[in-house]
Scaffold this motif. Structure first.
Motif, PDB file in Angstrom:
ATOM      1  N   GLY B 160      -2.867  -0.004  -0.194  1.00  0.00           N
ATOM      2  CA  GLY B 160      -4.123  -0.616  -0.578  1.00  0.00           C
ATOM      3  C   GLY B 160      -5.077   0.368  -1.236  1.00  0.00           C
ATOM      4  O   GLY B 160      -5.838   0.020  -2.132  1.00  0.00           O
TER       5      GLY B 160
ATOM      6  N   GLY C  53      -4.646   0.832   5.128  1.00  0.00           N
ATOM      7  CA  GLY C  53      -4.911   2.206   5.539  1.00  0.00           C
ATOM      8  C   GLY C  53      -5.149   2.347   7.028  1.00  0.00           C
ATOM      9  O   GLY C  53      -5.450   3.428   7.516  1.00  0.00           O
ATOM     10  N   LYS C  56      -0.571   0.497   9.681  1.00  0.00           N
ATOM     11  CA  LYS C  56       0.494  -0.459   9.997  1.00  0.00           C
ATOM     12  C   LYS C  56       1.850   0.079   9.555  1.00  0.00           C
ATOM     13  O   LYS C  56       2.798   0.099  10.334  1.00  0.00           O
ATOM     14  CB  LYS C  56       0.225  -1.796   9.292  1.00  0.00           C
ATOM     15  CG  LYS C  56      -1.107  -2.398   9.633  1.00  0.00           C
ATOM     16  CD  LYS C  56      -1.335  -3.703   8.910  1.00  0.00           C
ATOM     17  CE  LYS C  56      -1.440  -3.545   7.411  1.00  0.00           C
ATOM     18  NZ  LYS C  56      -2.587  -2.729   6.956  1.00  0.00           N
ATOM     19  N   THR C  57       1.904   0.518   8.303  1.00  0.00           N
ATOM     20  CA  THR C  57       3.152   1.090   7.806  1.00  0.00           C
ATOM     21  C   THR C  57       3.540   2.302   8.637  1.00  0.00           C
ATOM     22  O   THR C  57       4.713   2.504   8.968  1.00  0.00           O
ATOM     23  CB  THR C  57       2.992   1.484   6.327  1.00  0.00           C
ATOM     24  OG1 THR C  57       2.650   0.328   5.590  1.00  0.00           O
ATOM     25  CG2 THR C  57       4.259   2.093   5.787  1.00  0.00           C
ATOM     26  N   THR C  58       2.553   3.096   8.987  1.00  0.00           N
ATOM     27  CA  THR C  58       2.809   4.289   9.791  1.00  0.00           C
ATOM     28  C   THR C  58       3.458   3.920  11.124  1.00  0.00           C
ATOM     29  O   THR C  58       4.438   4.542  11.544  1.00  0.00           O
ATOM     30  CB  THR C  58       1.482   5.039  10.024  1.00  0.00           C
ATOM     31  OG1 THR C  58       0.875   5.285   8.759  1.00  0.00           O
ATOM     32  CG2 THR C  58       1.718   6.346  10.747  1.00  0.00           C
TER      33      THR C  58
HETATM   34  N1  ATP Z   1       2.420  11.029   3.699  1.00  0.00           N
HETATM   35  C1  ATP Z   1       1.131  10.972   4.062  1.00  0.00           C
HETATM   36  N2  ATP Z   1       0.373  12.104   4.104  1.00  0.00           N
HETATM   37  C2  ATP Z   1      -0.921  12.058   4.465  1.00  0.00           C
HETATM   38  N3  ATP Z   1      -1.576  10.942   4.839  1.00  0.00           N
HETATM   39  C3  ATP Z   1      -0.895   9.780   4.831  1.00  0.00           C
HETATM   40  C4  ATP Z   1       0.503   9.733   4.435  1.00  0.00           C
HETATM   41  N4  ATP Z   1       0.923   8.447   4.516  1.00  0.00           N
HETATM   42  C5  ATP Z   1      -0.146   7.728   4.935  1.00  0.00           C
HETATM   43  N5  ATP Z   1      -1.235   8.517   5.122  1.00  0.00           N
HETATM   44  C6  ATP Z   1      -2.568   8.087   5.602  1.00  0.00           C
HETATM   45  O1  ATP Z   1      -2.413   7.448   6.845  1.00  0.00           O
HETATM   46  C7  ATP Z   1      -3.261   6.296   6.914  1.00  0.00           C
HETATM   47  C8  ATP Z   1      -2.443   5.072   7.277  1.00  0.00           C
HETATM   48  O2  ATP Z   1      -1.578   4.739   6.197  1.00  0.00           O
HETATM   49  P1  ATP Z   1      -0.580   3.504   6.241  1.00  0.00           P
HETATM   50  O3  ATP Z   1       0.260   3.593   5.019  1.00  0.00           O
HETATM   51  O4  ATP Z   1       0.104   3.458   7.544  1.00  0.00           O
HETATM   52  O5  ATP Z   1      -1.587   2.279   6.113  1.00  0.00           O
HETATM   53  P2  ATP Z   1      -1.275   0.723   6.113  1.00  0.00           P
HETATM   54  O6  ATP Z   1      -1.960   0.124   7.289  1.00  0.00           O
HETATM   55  O7  ATP Z   1       0.164   0.466   5.970  1.00  0.00           O
HETATM   56  O8  ATP Z   1      -2.059   0.287   4.802  1.00  0.00           O
HETATM   57  P3  ATP Z   1      -1.685  -0.786   3.668  1.00  0.00           P
HETATM   58  O9  ATP Z   1      -1.995  -2.110   4.242  1.00  0.00           O
HETATM   59  O10 ATP Z   1      -2.664  -0.457   2.574  1.00  0.00           O
HETATM   60  O11 ATP Z   1      -0.267  -0.590   3.303  1.00  0.00           O
HETATM   61  C9  ATP Z   1      -3.982   6.207   5.579  1.00  0.00           C
HETATM   62  O12 ATP Z   1      -5.276   6.737   5.722  1.00  0.00           O
HETATM   63  C10 ATP Z   1      -3.178   7.066   4.674  1.00  0.00           C
HETATM   64  O13 ATP Z   1      -4.011   7.678   3.716  1.00  0.00           O
END
Ligand code: ATP
Ligand code: ATP
Ligand code: SF4
Ligand code: SF4
Ligand code: MG
Ligand code: MG
Lengths: 322, 328, 327
Positions: B160, C53, C56-58
């Motif tokens: 996002g 952000g 969730k993906t994490t």
């Molecule tokens: N490889 C990485 N290195 C540093 N920070 C990261 C990395 N991957 C994700 N982040 C950070 O971790 C946080 C969570 O990211 P994540 O991708 O899990 O979000 P999300 O909930 O899946 O979001 P979206 O709905 O936009 O996909 C974010 O602030 C992102 O910037």
């Protein structure tokens, strides 16, 4: 891997782009310059491979009787020596044919070694990432900033001149471009979802690299290696010219240019023909490599096709208009 | 009515591929007035992005404009023979937010450098000012810690956030027309709402016209004034947003609205439109929706042209009939 | 749910290293997710929604052991997998799979569909012969509703929805107990989206798979999930059965989220009162003290600014992390 034998039968490891070799050939024939380039490359490789059969004379055979004979079409020229002879009466044509051997071997082996070294370093840096990546790439930067010719002369001075010294030292000064290229592609391919999916499926790192990452590298790498080949040919010529490369009685194009330069004013052909061989080889390789680059990139290939179509249409329209 | 900002007239675009000629657009006509938001919805592969690319002058080999033209403020911008080298228009007066944020950002360049590049190029800012502006833009699209974020690479951003970076780049030069190709697909609904509000605000402040390409009918309902529905390279229905949703005339539009699930229902199964759109290598000359249309018949094999129906236009000989049994 | 959970995550925390450019500079790290706990029963779908952000993906990738956990435990099928390494981890992959968001980049463009779908079988040595693999692939493709000739084609000749089916077939090949689906339908057409969601539900019914279903589309999540967890800035702030979440939300962020869902009805949509939380989303490198939502929360009180609320049972199986709200 127990199952690897039938993997191969299930899917031949042919990328989508080369699945139609016949259409590739017809595309090659459409691109005149590339086709001529390839024909020339094949001719030179053929001559080099079959030098003992093709060359009219032993390249080292001296003949006091026929010293400094000009090419056949000049006043004193004879059909016995098509491109003339040098100051020791050696046949220039035979020397070029035999010289191709040394020149092509040095070029090919060096490219192979440098590309292998560079690919391994690039893969390692790009696949592991993080600190390993930073350290390796810094190493590359350092070596790139070190003047290559200096290193060559230094090593040759220590190890003494010779073909294999030359190959080693040229490999060591030329692997960095490959490392950079491969590292860039690997680290961006690593991020692609299908590589992630492959890892989640449980592919071992080796399979991820060889099946999912390497295929993306093959075509740019091939193109780069071909272009680098021309650099190596030129470098070999330069170093041999300086007297640090191929040593007589062996011969190479660079060496011939070097030894001919003392007679430049009385026998121009000694420098011109080996020099021409270098130029034409380099040019042919460039033409062909450019075509190959486009052909191995599916997107570029579609574009070339569409451009040809547009040109065809435009010509047709002009004909109708006229 | 004032002169439209953008006018697309009977646009044809095709792609010459070795498999044959893909007819991506087959006679698309549209216009956008200043300050207006036009929504383009439609099946994937129906030509929404290609339309946008044509307006941006981005149709490049293997693609070509094979008919029709595009006018910008009455002046030809792109067509079969002209493609004005309009550096001052593209990227400055018309900007575009691309569909795929992962592939439109350079993975090896920091976010800050990429935004600053746009600003430097089109607004003539110097380095420092450009970086400053980049930080402002990042906070404008709701990314916290802008200063630190500028130095990060795209893969360190969530999906996002990358999308919001793209939006920041799109509004960086305060354009007259913003083409947003699925700008909020990867966003959660609160940020989506924020961004749509941001777009609406920009529209009010700068009189920005927006072309919004999306799959999400909810977004169209909230932001757009007019809607164009595309199917297989053609526009099948246009009209004011209220009319389209209340009284969709084309069976495809009806099916689309019908298969959008509501928030309050616990239905057993979602409703889908069975089947898939036709290939565009050899598109049918008649109605392209025929194989999936429940009320289509032999007569639909004849070409269907857009004609005025109610407050909009529809390309269907049975326009207005209910295609599916339940009311939409 | 009474059955033993397939997956149970407790106190999970994940840190990311920040890139710092310099070779010898010390690396900083940010906490992307912490104190995340949830369970997933066999045959259940847990919807995971929240701010982009928010992590969730994490969480999904941590469950799949793609990124290491800084803290906490992940128990899968009764086995603690938090620190699994090497061969054991690879074998675990056979039982949990992923379906990715982007149908265009999640399939290797140079591999035929048959080898994409057969790859999991091959790397786990589950197909003894080419014949067996081919039969298995044919069955899988039929299962996900793809035409029989699909096996010999390359991914580029399929539409987005069809590609997503190929991705699902690949995930199904190993008969996993759990599939993490990270926005599996976001990139698809509305009309095709329904086809894929229906397929996933059918598969769950027939095969008893559990889904961790990450999505932004709250309507779809309501449709497919049994329970829903809401994430904000690296925390789960509310988790409950879907009816409870959608009809009696407790956390102010959940309320805001639900109110922001666009509805496909222009009049309603314009008339709706939307609670768009003011301000920016949280910078996870410098999170606010106390409740992470407090700078944007209409109900924030002094306590919220000092102490972080824990995820607590508010009623039945409805959990939320908020000081000022109860069921
Ligand atoms: N490889 C990485 N290195 C540093 N920070 C990261 C990395 N991957 C994700 N982040 C950070 O971790 C946080 C969570 O990211 P994540 O991708 O899990 O979000 P999300 O909930 O899946 O979001 P979206 O709905 O936009 O996909 C974010 O602030 C992102 O910037
Ligand atoms: N480079 C290309 N070569 C061949 N065909 C192309 C090319 N680019 C686009 N097309 C074709 O043009 C048609 C329209 O594509 P377009 O990207 O505009 O669809 P879209 O409506 O934006 O779909 P989506 O909602 O999936 O983004 C598609 O059928 C596509 O196959
Ligand atoms: S023209 Fe016929 S087939 Fe096409 S949408 Fe209308 S009724 Fe259906
Ligand atoms: S704890 Fe306080 S600040 Fe946090 S959500 Fe509840 S009321 Fe709002
Ligand atoms: Mg598109
Ligand atoms: Mg995500």
């Amino acid at each position: 891997m127990a199952a690897s034998d039938f993997t191969a039968s299930l899917t031949p490891p042919i990328p989508a782009t080369t699945s139609a070799p016949r259409s590739a050939i017809s595309e090659l024939l459409h691109d005149k310059a590339a086709a001529i380039g390839l024909a020339f490359i094949l001719l030179i490789v053929f001559l080099a491979l079959f030098a003992p059969l093709v060359a009219p004379y032993d390249p080292a055979a001296q003949s006091i009787m026929a010293r400094l004979k000009p090419p056949v079409w000049m006043a004193r020229g004879t059909w016995e020596h098509l491109l003339g002879t040098d100051n020791l009466g050696r046949d220039v044509l035979s020397r070029i044919i035999w010289g191709a051997r040394a020149t092509l071997t040095i070029g090919a082996v060096t490219c192979l070694l440098a590309a292998t070294l560079g690919t391994v370093v690039g893969l390692w840096a790009g696949f592991i990432g993080g600190r390993t990546d930073s350290v390796l790439m810094r190493l590359v930067d350092i070596q790139v900033s070190f003047p290559g010719i200096l290193l060559i002369l230094l090593v040759v001075a220590v190890l003494g001149p010779g073909v294999w010294t030359l190959v080693a030292v040229l490999s060591v000064t030329n692997w960095m471009v490959y490392a950079r290229l491969v590292r860039g592609i690997v680290s961006s391919t690593r991020q692609t979802p299908y590589v992630e999916a492959a890892e989640v499926i449980g592919c071992r790192p080796a399979r991820v690299i060889f099946r999912h990452i390497l295929p993306n590298i093959v075509s740019p790498l091939l193109t780069l290696a071909i272009l680098e080949f021309t650099n190596i040919v030129l470098a070999e010529a330069a170093v041999s010219f300086l007297g640090f490369g191929v040593q007589p009685p062996a011969t190479s194009w660079g060496l011939d240019v070097a030894s001919g330069r003392d007679y430049l004013f009385i026998a121009w052909w000694l420098v011109t023909f080996p020099g021409l061989a270098i130029v034409v080889t380099v040019l042919s390789i460039n033409l062909f490599a450019n075509w190959l680059r486009v052909t191995t990139d599916p997107e570029e290939r579609e574009k070339r096709f569409a451009r040809a179509e547009t040109a065809k249409r435009r010509r047709a329209r002009r004909r109708v208009g006229a | 009515m004032t002169m439209p900002l953008l006018e697309i007239d009977n646009l044809h675009v095709c792609f010459d591929t070795r498999a044959g000629t893909v007819q991506a657009l087959r006679g698309v006509s549209l216009s956008v007035a200043p300050g207006e938001t036009l929504g383009i919805v439609g099946e994937s592969g129906s030509g929404k992005s290609v339309t946008a690319q044509a307006v941006m002058g981005l149709i490049d080999v293997p693609g070509r404009i094979s008919g029709g033209e595009i006018l910008w403020q009455g002046q030809p911008l792109a067509g079969v023979d002209v493609t004005r080298a309009a550096r001052g228009i593209w990227g400055r007066e018309i900007t575009m937010i691309f569909q795929n944020p992962m592939t439109s950002l350079n993975p090896l360049m920091t976010i800050g450098a990429q935004i600053a590049e746009v600003v430097e190029l089109h607004m003539g800012f110097d380095r420092r000012a450009a970086r400053q502006r980049a930080a402002e833009l990042l906070s404008a699209v709701g990314i916290a810690g802008a200063e630190r974020r500028l130095g990060q690479y795209p893969h360190e951003f969530s999906g996002g956030m990358r999308q919001r970076v793209m939006i920041a780049m799109g509004i960086a030069c305060e354009p007259k027309l913003l083409i947003a190709d699925e700008p909020t697909t990867a966003l959660d609904v609160t940020i989506q709402a924020q961004i749509l509000e941001l777009l609406a605000e920009l529209q009010e402040k700068m009189g920005l016209a927006i072309v919004l390409i999306t799959h999400d009918l909810g977004i169209v309902a909230g932001l757009c004034h007019r809607v164009a529905v595309m199917y297989a390279g053609q526009i099948v229905e246009t009209g004011p947003v209220d009319a389209i949703f209340e009284n969709p005339s084309h069976p495809y539009t009806q099916g689309l609205i019908r298969s959008t699930p509501g928030l309050d229902a616990d239905e057993e199964r979602l409703t889908a439109i069975d089947g898939a759109p036709p290939g565009l290598l050899r598109p049918p000359s008649g109605c392209a929706f025929l194989p999936r249309c429940p009320i289509g018949d032999e007569g639909c094999r004849a070409p269907q042209r857009l004609r005025a129906v109610g407050s909009g236009t529809v390309a269907c000989r049975k326009a207005g009939e209910q295609a599916w049994r339940e009311a939409v | 749910m009474t059955a033993a959970p397939v997956l149970s995550v407790s106190g999970l925390a994940i840190d990311y290293e920040l890139s710092s450019g310099g070779l010898f500079r010390k690396r900083r790290s940010v906490s992307a997710v912490s104190a995340v706990s949830f369970e997933l029963a066999p045959g259940e779908t847990l919807g995971l929604v929240g701010e982009s952000g928010s992590g969730k993906t994490t969480v999904g990738r941590a469950v799949l052991r793609r990124i290491p956990a800084a803290k906490g435990r992940i128990v899968f099928d009764g086995e603690d997998i938090t620190n699994l390494q090497g061969e054991a981890l690879r074998r675990l992959r056979a039982r949990m799979q992923i379906v990715l968001q982007d149908p265009y980049t999640s399939l290797n463009p140079r591999m035929k569909v048959s080898s994409i779908v057969a790859e999991p079988l091959i790397v786990h040595g589950l197909a003894a012969s080419a014949e067996e693999a081919r039969t298995a692939v044919a069955e899988l493709l039929e299962r996900v509703g793809l035409p029989g000739d699909a096996a010999d084609r390359y991914p580029h000749s399929f539409s987005g929805g069809q590609r997503q089916r190929i991705g699902i077939a690949r995930a199904l090949a190993l008969k996993p107990a759990l599939i993490v689906a990270d926005e599996p339908v976001s990139a698809l057409d509305v009309s095709v989206r329904a086809q894929v969601v229906n397929l996933m539900q059918d598969l769950q019914r027939d095969l008893g798979i559990s889904y961790l279903f990450i999505a932004h589309d709250l309507a779809i999540v309501r449709h497919i999930s049994h329970r829903v967890a809401i994430m904000y800035a690296g925390r789960i702030v509310e988790i409950a059965p879907r009816q409870a979440i959608y009809e009696r939300p407790i956390h102010p962020y959940t309320e805001a989220l639900l109110s922001a869902v666009p509805v496909a009805n222009p009049k309603l949509q314009r008339a709706r009162r939307r609670i768009v939380p003011p301000g920016e989303s949280v910078d996870i490198a410098n999170p606010p003290k106390g409740c992470r939502f407090h700078p944007r929360c209409p109900l924030a009180s002094n306590r919220c600014r000092k102490e972080e609320p824990q995820l607590l049972r508010k009623s039945g199986d409805h959990f939320a992390a908020c000081w000022n709200r109860d069921a």
